[in-house]
Scaffold this motif. Structure first.
Motif, PDB file in Angstrom:
ATOM      1  N   ILE A   6      11.344  12.618  11.079  1.00  0.00           N
ATOM      2  CA  ILE A   6      10.922  11.363  11.705  1.00  0.00           C
ATOM      3  C   ILE A   6       9.414  11.424  11.875  1.00  0.00           C
ATOM      4  O   ILE A   6       8.895  12.263  12.617  1.00  0.00           O
ATOM      5  CB  ILE A   6      11.614  11.157  13.067  1.00  0.00           C
ATOM      6  CG1 ILE A   6      13.137  11.124  12.894  1.00  0.00           C
ATOM      7  CG2 ILE A   6      11.116   9.878  13.740  1.00  0.00           C
ATOM      8  CD1 ILE A   6      13.896  11.120  14.215  1.00  0.00           C
ATOM      9  N   LEU A   7       8.704  10.565  11.167  1.00  0.00           N
ATOM     10  CA  LEU A   7       7.244  10.530  11.230  1.00  0.00           C
ATOM     11  C   LEU A   7       6.840   9.330  12.082  1.00  0.00           C
ATOM     12  O   LEU A   7       7.140   8.182  11.741  1.00  0.00           O
ATOM     13  CB  LEU A   7       6.647  10.436   9.827  1.00  0.00           C
ATOM     14  CG  LEU A   7       7.099  11.522   8.843  1.00  0.00           C
ATOM     15  CD1 LEU A   7       6.338  11.405   7.524  1.00  0.00           C
ATOM     16  CD2 LEU A   7       6.932  12.914   9.432  1.00  0.00           C
ATOM     17  N   HIS A  35      -0.895  10.826   3.093  1.00  0.00           N
ATOM     18  CA  HIS A  35      -1.137  12.272   3.088  1.00  0.00           C
ATOM     19  C   HIS A  35       0.007  12.998   3.797  1.00  0.00           C
ATOM     20  O   HIS A  35       0.536  14.001   3.298  1.00  0.00           O
ATOM     21  CB  HIS A  35      -2.442  12.596   3.813  1.00  0.00           C
ATOM     22  CG  HIS A  35      -3.681  12.298   3.039  1.00  0.00           C
ATOM     23  ND1 HIS A  35      -4.218  13.170   2.125  1.00  0.00           N
ATOM     24  CD2 HIS A  35      -4.496  11.205   3.054  1.00  0.00           C
ATOM     25  CE1 HIS A  35      -5.325  12.646   1.605  1.00  0.00           C
ATOM     26  NE2 HIS A  35      -5.514  11.454   2.155  1.00  0.00           N
ATOM     27  N   THR A  36       0.368  12.493   4.968  1.00  0.00           N
ATOM     28  CA  THR A  36       1.396  13.153   5.780  1.00  0.00           C
ATOM     29  C   THR A  36       2.757  13.098   5.102  1.00  0.00           C
ATOM     30  O   THR A  36       3.477  14.106   5.039  1.00  0.00           O
ATOM     31  CB  THR A  36       1.474  12.487   7.172  1.00  0.00           C
ATOM     32  OG1 THR A  36       0.164  12.415   7.736  1.00  0.00           O
ATOM     33  CG2 THR A  36       2.378  13.275   8.097  1.00  0.00           C
ATOM     34  N   SER A  47      15.582  16.073   3.326  1.00  0.00           N
ATOM     35  CA  SER A  47      16.347  15.151   2.479  1.00  0.00           C
ATOM     36  C   SER A  47      15.994  13.692   2.719  1.00  0.00           C
ATOM     37  O   SER A  47      16.270  12.837   1.864  1.00  0.00           O
ATOM     38  CB  SER A  47      17.844  15.357   2.706  1.00  0.00           C
ATOM     39  OG  SER A  47      18.181  15.128   4.065  1.00  0.00           O
ATOM     40  N   GLU A  48      15.412  13.389   3.874  1.00  0.00           N
ATOM     41  CA  GLU A  48      15.023  12.003   4.143  1.00  0.00           C
ATOM     42  C   GLU A  48      13.854  11.975   5.111  1.00  0.00           C
ATOM     43  O   GLU A  48      13.669  12.883   5.928  1.00  0.00           O
ATOM     44  CB  GLU A  48      16.187  11.204   4.731  1.00  0.00           C
ATOM     45  CG  GLU A  48      16.589  11.611   6.128  1.00  0.00           C
ATOM     46  CD  GLU A  48      17.587  10.660   6.779  1.00  0.00           C
ATOM     47  OE1 GLU A  48      17.906   9.616   6.184  1.00  0.00           O
ATOM     48  OE2 GLU A  48      18.027  10.958   7.907  1.00  0.00           O
ATOM     49  N   ILE A  49      13.044  10.935   4.962  1.00  0.00           N
ATOM     50  CA  ILE A  49      11.937  10.673   5.874  1.00  0.00           C
ATOM     51  C   ILE A  49      12.146   9.298   6.480  1.00  0.00           C
ATOM     52  O   ILE A  49      12.397   8.326   5.760  1.00  0.00           O
ATOM     53  CB  ILE A  49      10.583  10.733   5.142  1.00  0.00           C
ATOM     54  CG1 ILE A  49      10.308  12.158   4.643  1.00  0.00           C
ATOM     55  CG2 ILE A  49       9.455  10.254   6.041  1.00  0.00           C
ATOM     56  CD1 ILE A  49       9.096  12.272   3.744  1.00  0.00           C
ATOM     57  N   ASP A 106       3.834  13.736  14.204  1.00  0.00           N
ATOM     58  CA  ASP A 106       2.857  12.659  14.328  1.00  0.00           C
ATOM     59  C   ASP A 106       2.337  12.300  12.931  1.00  0.00           C
ATOM     60  O   ASP A 106       1.827  13.174  12.224  1.00  0.00           O
ATOM     61  CB  ASP A 106       1.675  13.097  15.197  1.00  0.00           C
ATOM     62  CG  ASP A 106       2.105  13.511  16.593  1.00  0.00           C
ATOM     63  OD1 ASP A 106       2.922  12.796  17.191  1.00  0.00           O
ATOM     64  OD2 ASP A 106       1.623  14.556  17.079  1.00  0.00           O
ATOM     65  N   ILE A 107       2.424  11.042  12.564  1.00  0.00           N
ATOM     66  CA  ILE A 107       1.974  10.632  11.227  1.00  0.00           C
ATOM     67  C   ILE A 107       0.481  10.875  11.036  1.00  0.00           C
ATOM     68  O   ILE A 107       0.008  11.026   9.911  1.00  0.00           O
ATOM     69  CB  ILE A 107       2.326   9.144  10.974  1.00  0.00           C
ATOM     70  CG1 ILE A 107       2.254   8.801   9.478  1.00  0.00           C
ATOM     71  CG2 ILE A 107       1.438   8.223  11.777  1.00  0.00           C
ATOM     72  CD1 ILE A 107       3.327   9.416   8.639  1.00  0.00           C
TER      73      ILE A 107
END
Length: 227
Positions: A6-7, A35-36, A47-49, A106-107
């Motif tokens: 989780i970003l 970038h992040t 596996s997921e963002i 943190d993004i």
């Protein structure tokens, strides 16, 4: 166990100034958020963002960046909440059912290293909760209200908390359900887990994993990224 990241980037970014929100500021030719996301997409076990952003920015992301983000494991783009912990909770509600580990990051920390993300994941497998942190290098003074020094705090046991912070899925969901209606504002996710009585382990990180908050931080990040 599958890993969901989780970003979080739904804050106002008031300290930066200007009209562009921090995740969208240019860093060496591309926005900070990209970038992040690239750093996390390079980790095979992620596996997921899930990208949590301000509601007013979702349209822009979907119109201009969705095709790119689809190639970087970004499965969902969702609006954040009033507080950081509310934004994280929104993300937690969207993770895949088969996820076993949750990373929260943190993004606007675009310099996190792949090996440090992997180290946090491995530590969560061992201890259920772990965060990336850097050892305190400065000399810390504790004062009274009159600003006279009362003592020098031993720095050998002090750490500067960073992200990602990783947790076993069932643990972090249980903790967030316990505190989701609390009026207390938690400074990070680990504090909430600590408050619930669970141990959290430190994974030593790097001073380079800065959070871009001010124009000076942006210039430092550019210097660190340049060859």
């Amino acid at each position: 166990m599958k890993v969901s990241a989780i970003l979080v980037g739904a804050g106002l970014g008031l300290r930066m100034g200007g009209s562009v929100k921090k995740p969208f500021l240019q860093l060496c030719g591309k926005p900070i958020f990209l970038h992040t996301i690239e750093r996390f997409s390079q980790v095979n076990t992620v596996s997921e963002i899930i990208f949590v952003i301000g509601e007013t920015e979702i349209k822009l992301l979907c119109e201009q960046w969705k095709t790119v983000l689809d190639t970087y494991k970004v499965k969902k783009i969702i609006p954040g909440g009033k507080r950081r912990q509310d934004s994280v909770y929104h993300g937690l509600c969207q993770v895949a059912a088969d996820a076993g580990i949750i990373l929260i990051h943190d993004i606007v920390r675009p310099l996190v290293r792949k090996e440090h993300i992997e180290a946090v994941i491995e530590k969560v497998r061992e201890s259920r909760a772990a965060i990336l942190a850097a050892p305190m290098k400065a000399t810390v003074k504790e004062t009274g209200n009159d600003l006279f020094i009362q003592r020098t705090v031993p720095r050998s046991s002090l750490w500067m908390a960073q992200t990602p912070q990783g947790f076993e899925k069932h643990l972090i969901l249980k903790v967030f359900h316990e505190f989701k209606n609390s009026e207390r504002e938690f400074t990070d996710d680990a504090e909430m887990v600590e408050k619930a009585g669970y141990p959290v382990c430190i994974v030593p990180g790097s001073d380079e994993n800065i959070k871009i908050t001010t124009p000076e931080d942006l210039r430092l990040a550019e210097a660190l990224l340049l060859p």
